[in-house]
Design a protein around this motif. Sequence first.
Motif, PDB file in Angstrom:
ATOM      1  N   CYS A   1       0.852  -1.194   0.000  1.00  0.00           N
ATOM      2  CA  CYS A   1       0.000   0.000   0.000  1.00  0.00           C
ATOM      3  C   CYS A   1       0.878   1.230   0.000  1.00  0.00           C
ATOM      4  O   CYS A   1       1.966   1.235   0.617  1.00  0.00           O
ATOM      5  N   VAL A   2       0.421   2.285  -0.657  1.00  0.00           N
ATOM      6  CA  VAL A   2       1.215   3.512  -0.754  1.00  0.00           C
ATOM      7  C   VAL A   2       1.229   4.300   0.555  1.00  0.00           C
ATOM      8  O   VAL A   2       1.818   5.370   0.624  1.00  0.00           O
ATOM      9  N   PHE A   3       0.587   3.772   1.592  1.00  0.00           N
ATOM     10  CA  PHE A   3       0.673   4.414   2.907  1.00  0.00           C
ATOM     11  C   PHE A   3       1.908   3.960   3.690  1.00  0.00           C
ATOM     12  O   PHE A   3       2.236   4.550   4.713  1.00  0.00           O
TER      13      PHE A   3
ATOM     14  N   CYS B   1     -11.211  -9.070  -3.893  1.00  0.00           N
ATOM     15  CA  CYS B   1     -10.688  -8.406  -5.093  1.00  0.00           C
ATOM     16  C   CYS B   1      -9.475  -9.163  -5.665  1.00  0.00           C
ATOM     17  O   CYS B   1      -8.732  -9.814  -4.918  1.00  0.00           O
TER      18      CYS B   1
ATOM     19  N   ILE C   1      -5.879  -8.742  -4.110  1.00  0.00           N
ATOM     20  CA  ILE C   1      -5.576  -9.495  -2.886  1.00  0.00           C
ATOM     21  C   ILE C   1      -5.397 -10.973  -3.215  1.00  0.00           C
ATOM     22  O   ILE C   1      -4.451 -11.620  -2.747  1.00  0.00           O
TER      23      ILE C   1
ATOM     24  N   THR D   1      -6.324  -1.007   5.797  1.00  0.00           N
ATOM     25  CA  THR D   1      -7.094  -0.165   4.875  1.00  0.00           C
ATOM     26  C   THR D   1      -8.471  -0.806   4.683  1.00  0.00           C
ATOM     27  O   THR D   1      -9.353  -0.597   5.492  1.00  0.00           O
ATOM     28  N   CYS D   2      -8.632  -1.639   3.643  1.00  0.00           N
ATOM     29  CA  CYS D   2      -9.949  -2.277   3.488  1.00  0.00           C
ATOM     30  C   CYS D   2     -10.015  -3.564   4.321  1.00  0.00           C
ATOM     31  O   CYS D   2      -8.995  -4.133   4.700  1.00  0.00           O
TER      32      CYS D   2
ATOM     33  N   LYS E   1      -8.148  -6.762   2.958  1.00  0.00           N
ATOM     34  CA  LYS E   1      -6.698  -6.771   3.172  1.00  0.00           C
ATOM     35  C   LYS E   1      -6.379  -7.148   4.611  1.00  0.00           C
ATOM     36  O   LYS E   1      -5.498  -7.953   4.874  1.00  0.00           O
TER      37      LYS E   1
ATOM     38  N   PRO F   1      -5.917   0.501  -7.820  1.00  0.00           N
ATOM     39  CA  PRO F   1      -4.562   0.418  -8.385  1.00  0.00           C
ATOM     40  C   PRO F   1      -4.457  -0.641  -9.496  1.00  0.00           C
ATOM     41  O   PRO F   1      -5.229  -1.593  -9.523  1.00  0.00           O
TER      42      PRO F   1
ATOM     43  N   CYS G   1      -3.468   4.523  -7.083  1.00  0.00           N
ATOM     44  CA  CYS G   1      -2.227   4.371  -6.311  1.00  0.00           C
ATOM     45  C   CYS G   1      -1.077   3.922  -7.191  1.00  0.00           C
ATOM     46  O   CYS G   1       0.065   3.849  -6.742  1.00  0.00           O
TER      47      CYS G   1
ATOM     48  N   CYS H   1      -7.424   7.800  -0.082  1.00  0.00           N
ATOM     49  CA  CYS H   1      -7.880   6.447  -0.442  1.00  0.00           C
ATOM     50  C   CYS H   1      -9.346   6.312  -0.078  1.00  0.00           C
ATOM     51  O   CYS H   1      -9.815   6.898   0.905  1.00  0.00           O
TER      52      CYS H   1
ATOM     53  N   LEU I   1     -11.740  -2.532  -9.269  1.00  0.00           N
ATOM     54  CA  LEU I   1     -11.466  -3.967  -9.292  1.00  0.00           C
ATOM     55  C   LEU I   1     -12.680  -4.698  -8.713  1.00  0.00           C
ATOM     56  O   LEU I   1     -13.285  -4.228  -7.738  1.00  0.00           O
TER      57      LEU I   1
ATOM     58  N   CYS J   1     -14.184  -4.834  -4.960  1.00  0.00           N
ATOM     59  CA  CYS J   1     -13.580  -3.783  -4.129  1.00  0.00           C
ATOM     60  C   CYS J   1     -14.697  -2.841  -3.688  1.00  0.00           C
ATOM     61  O   CYS J   1     -15.142  -1.995  -4.453  1.00  0.00           O
TER      62      CYS J   1
ATOM     63  N   TYR K   1     -14.053   1.432  -3.374  1.00  0.00           N
ATOM     64  CA  TYR K   1     -14.077   2.194  -4.628  1.00  0.00           C
ATOM     65  C   TYR K   1     -15.408   2.059  -5.342  1.00  0.00           C
ATOM     66  O   TYR K   1     -15.892   2.998  -5.979  1.00  0.00           O
TER      67      TYR K   1
HETATM   68  S1  BJ8 Z   1      -4.087   3.701  -0.482  1.00  0.00           S
HETATM   69  S2  BJ8 Z   1      -6.199   2.082  -2.898  1.00  0.00           S
HETATM   70  S3  BJ8 Z   1      -2.876   0.908  -2.208  1.00  0.00           S
HETATM   71  S4  BJ8 Z   1      -5.536   0.509   0.186  1.00  0.00           S
HETATM   72  S5  BJ8 Z   1      -8.562  -2.811  -4.645  1.00  0.00           S
HETATM   73  S6  BJ8 Z   1      -7.082  -4.213  -1.744  1.00  0.00           S
HETATM   74  S7  BJ8 Z   1      -8.948  -1.162  -1.490  1.00  0.00           S
HETATM   75  S8  BJ8 Z   1     -10.544  -4.312  -2.094  1.00  0.00           S
HETATM   76  S9  BJ8 Z   1      -5.518  -1.419  -2.974  1.00  0.00           S
HETATM   77 FE1  BJ8 Z   1      -5.106   0.373  -1.981  1.00  0.00          FE
HETATM   78 FE2  BJ8 Z   1      -3.576   1.548  -0.203  1.00  0.00          FE
HETATM   79 FE3  BJ8 Z   1      -5.994   2.497  -0.721  1.00  0.00          FE
HETATM   80 FE4  BJ8 Z   1      -4.090   2.728  -2.489  1.00  0.00          FE
HETATM   81 FE5  BJ8 Z   1      -8.909  -3.336  -0.885  1.00  0.00          FE
HETATM   82 FE6  BJ8 Z   1     -10.050  -2.349  -3.066  1.00  0.00          FE
HETATM   83 FE7  BJ8 Z   1      -8.671  -4.575  -3.244  1.00  0.00          FE
HETATM   84 FE8  BJ8 Z   1      -7.431  -2.235  -2.750  1.00  0.00          FE
END
Ligand code: BJ8
Length: 422
Positions: free
Chosen positions: A76-78, A114, A117, A143-144, A147, A284, A309, A342, A372, A375, A378
């Motif tokens: 993740c970009v975080f 998704c 993953i 995040t989600c 994940k 992404p 991302c 995000c 995706l 997901c 989004y």
């Molecule tokens: S900052 S977008 S890289 S979490 S596409 S795994 S959100 S179910 S990738 Fe992400 Fe970090 Fe957010 Fe960016 Fe879940 Fe959606 Fe799959 Fe996702």
Amino acid sequence: MSDYRDLWQSLNMDLERHDLLCAALPSLYEEVYLNQPGRPQGMNYFNAVIAEIHGMRVAELAEHRKQGGKVFGTFCVFVPTEIIRAAGGVAIGLCGGSQFWVPDGEKVLPRTVCPLIKASVGAKISRTCPYFESSDMLVGETTCDDKKKAWEILNEYIPTYVMELPQMKREKDRQAWIEEVGIFKGTVEKITGKKIEREHLREAIRVENAKRKALKRLYSFRKNDPVPISGKDALLVTQIAFYDDPQRFVERTEELCSELEERVTSGYGVFKNGAPRIVIAGSPQAIPNWKLHHLIETSGAVVVCEETCTGTRYFEHLVQEEGETLEELLVNLANRYFQINCACFTPNHERVEDILRLVHEYRADGVIHYNLSFCQPYSIEAARVEKALKAKGIPCLRIETDYSEEDIEQIRTRIEAFLEVV
Ligand code: BJ8
């Protein structure tokens, strides 16, 4: 890439299955990339990186580990990669973008997760990705929901550290994130055995900022009409940024940018003047997920920007490099990452504002909201994005898809119909 068999063997990879994976890439790359007319010479480096996708960089990681260095796989970009670098580690982006890994992921995950993953988990459990096998630790994040639960599964195969990312952006959330970044620093120091000093972090920030600046420069050329580089090529450069050596990447991207600058001066474009210009917003696109870009750019339009991302969310905003103390730099770092918008956050108005701004900056004719499959963040946010665009008279097409090829013709038909109204 046969020279690397011993290396792959030493990583305990499943060589037979890995051969199958490697066999599929060259023809896909030729069809999607090498067939494009008028590509910049500067893309030759990135072609070579793809030709060596499981070779050269993996060998560099092996050498790094031989010297006692550690490799951290991120998703993740975080994840503040500066901390990893400051401790002498290497960060590698591991998001899976290939359908090849999805069935393996589905062995341990529900089908209704998704593809990013499923592919990431499948890459690990099938032992067919040398980057996973070169990692000493994975770094996940909250995040989600999907994940979050996937980290528990991955942790059964490889140590998986999870950063807690707040889901709102109030002051107390920012403070919690600053604290979380500090805890992450402690973990990285423990794994690498190296104490991070102010100067290490400052230098790491400088290197990562240089990468952001190079990508920002690359994207700036896409604001021109005609565009000097295809959306597919720009996407590839960003995808490669996640795992290439940062200094080499910056050098090669800056070289590419100089060539694009000349193209802009002379009015040379890879798409004809006035070709419909599209911004992609949403999930992404990890290597080798080029599906949507390829469909758009073989339908007569050009992708001029990605609000994803693997696009602007990766490089917008620099880390403030000035700071008297290590603590100040850590706060600067946390603050920069906390600006990423995000869909996992609520509320998330800023992301909608970002999309409207990008449409304006890149002089786009329309937006394709890319989602995706399965997901939820989004997918739910797409309605809000569409409404905001509609209010400004900007056409928007919502596409939800996975990594398979089954829906390609159906999506192509929808894109062609969309291009008639932009
Ligand atoms: S900052 S977008 S890289 S979490 S596409 S795994 S959100 S179910 S990738 Fe992400 Fe970090 Fe957010 Fe960016 Fe879940 Fe959606 Fe799959 Fe996702």
